[in-house]
Design a protein around this motif. Structure first.
Motif, short mmCIF file in Angstrom:
data_model
loop_
_atom_site.label_atom_id
_atom_site.label_comp_id
_atom_site.label_asym_id
_atom_site.label_seq_id
_atom_site.Cartn_x
_atom_site.Cartn_y
_atom_site.Cartn_z
N UNK A 150 0.90 -0.98 0.04
CA UNK A 150 0.25 0.00 0.07
C UNK A 150 0.82 1.24 -0.06
N UNK A 151 1.96 1.37 0.58
CA UNK A 151 2.76 2.17 0.81
C UNK A 151 3.32 2.71 -0.86
N UNK A 152 4.05 1.73 -0.86
CA UNK A 152 4.58 1.80 -2.48
C UNK A 152 3.28 2.85 -2.88
N UNK A 153 1.91 1.92 -3.47
CA UNK A 153 1.59 2.08 -4.35
C UNK A 153 1.31 4.10 -4.48
N UNK A 154 1.09 3.90 -2.69
CA UNK A 154 0.92 5.82 -2.45
C UNK A 154 2.60 6.36 -3.01
N UNK A 155 3.35 6.06 -2.18
CA UNK A 155 4.14 6.60 -3.08
C UNK A 155 4.56 6.61 -4.66
N UNK A 156 4.03 5.85 -5.43
CA UNK A 156 4.29 5.62 -6.46
C UNK A 156 2.60 6.52 -7.04
N UNK A 157 2.07 7.40 -6.24
CA UNK A 157 0.85 8.36 -7.56
C UNK A 157 1.39 9.68 -7.11
N UNK A 158 2.10 9.32 -5.66
CA UNK A 158 2.47 10.71 -4.92
C UNK A 158 3.71 11.21 -5.94
#
Length: 164
Positions: A150-158
């Motif tokens: 989930x954090x990697x998904x958030x980092x990628x989105x930001x």
């Protein structure tokens, strides 16, 4: 908000500002992520303080492990401004972790490189940084894997937002 508006519209369930004095289960997700990040940073800083380092200066030294780099390259790699980086470099240089020199191929460019002291420090502290933080120790292996996803998904989105 206008001065005549009812401040009650902004108050949280505690009767104070939003999130103040409230149970964390009521916090917005962004605040939860921020709170966990700050606590992890403080824990990492406690591991590094004896070496004159912090969570903010470690990535600088990490970029220098393979070879010297320009300040512009370092700033781009770790995502900070050159001005902020310059302040950190001054402190790291004063502590003997790095040195700056003129690039032999381009006399206008300054390179930053690890000193022997800086390299020895990295050898000592990197294993400590791989140890789990208190927040990580509260999770089992499956929860840790799910959180990382989930954090990697958030980092990628930001990162995509930063490029727009």
């Amino acid at each position: 908000m206008h001065i005549d508006d009812d401040p009650g519209d902004l108050l949280g369930s505690s009767g104070q500002g939003p999130g103040v004095g409230e149970d964390p289960s009521r916090w917005p997700t962004g605040r939860l992520v921020s709170a966990v990040a700050r606590r992890a940073e403080r824990e990492l800083d406690a591991r590094l303080v004896g070496h004159g380092l912090s969570h903010a200066t470690m990535p600088i030294l990490a970029t220098l492990l393979p070879w010297p780099r320009s300040q512009r390259q370092i700033a781009a790699l770790i995502g900070i401004t050159e001005q902020t980086l310059s302040r950190h470099i001054v402190a790291l240089e004063r502590q003997g972790h790095v040195r700056r020199s003129t690039d032999a191929t381009d006399g206008r460019r300054r390179l930053v490189e690890l000193t022997e002291h800086g390299r020895a420090t990295m050898t000592d502290v990197v294993p400590r940084l791989r140890e789990a933080t208190a927040g990580e120790r509260a999770l089992d292996a499956g929860e840790t894997a799910a959180l990382r996803t989930l954090l990697l998904k958030m980092v990628s989105a930001t990162e995509r937002d930063d490029q727009d």
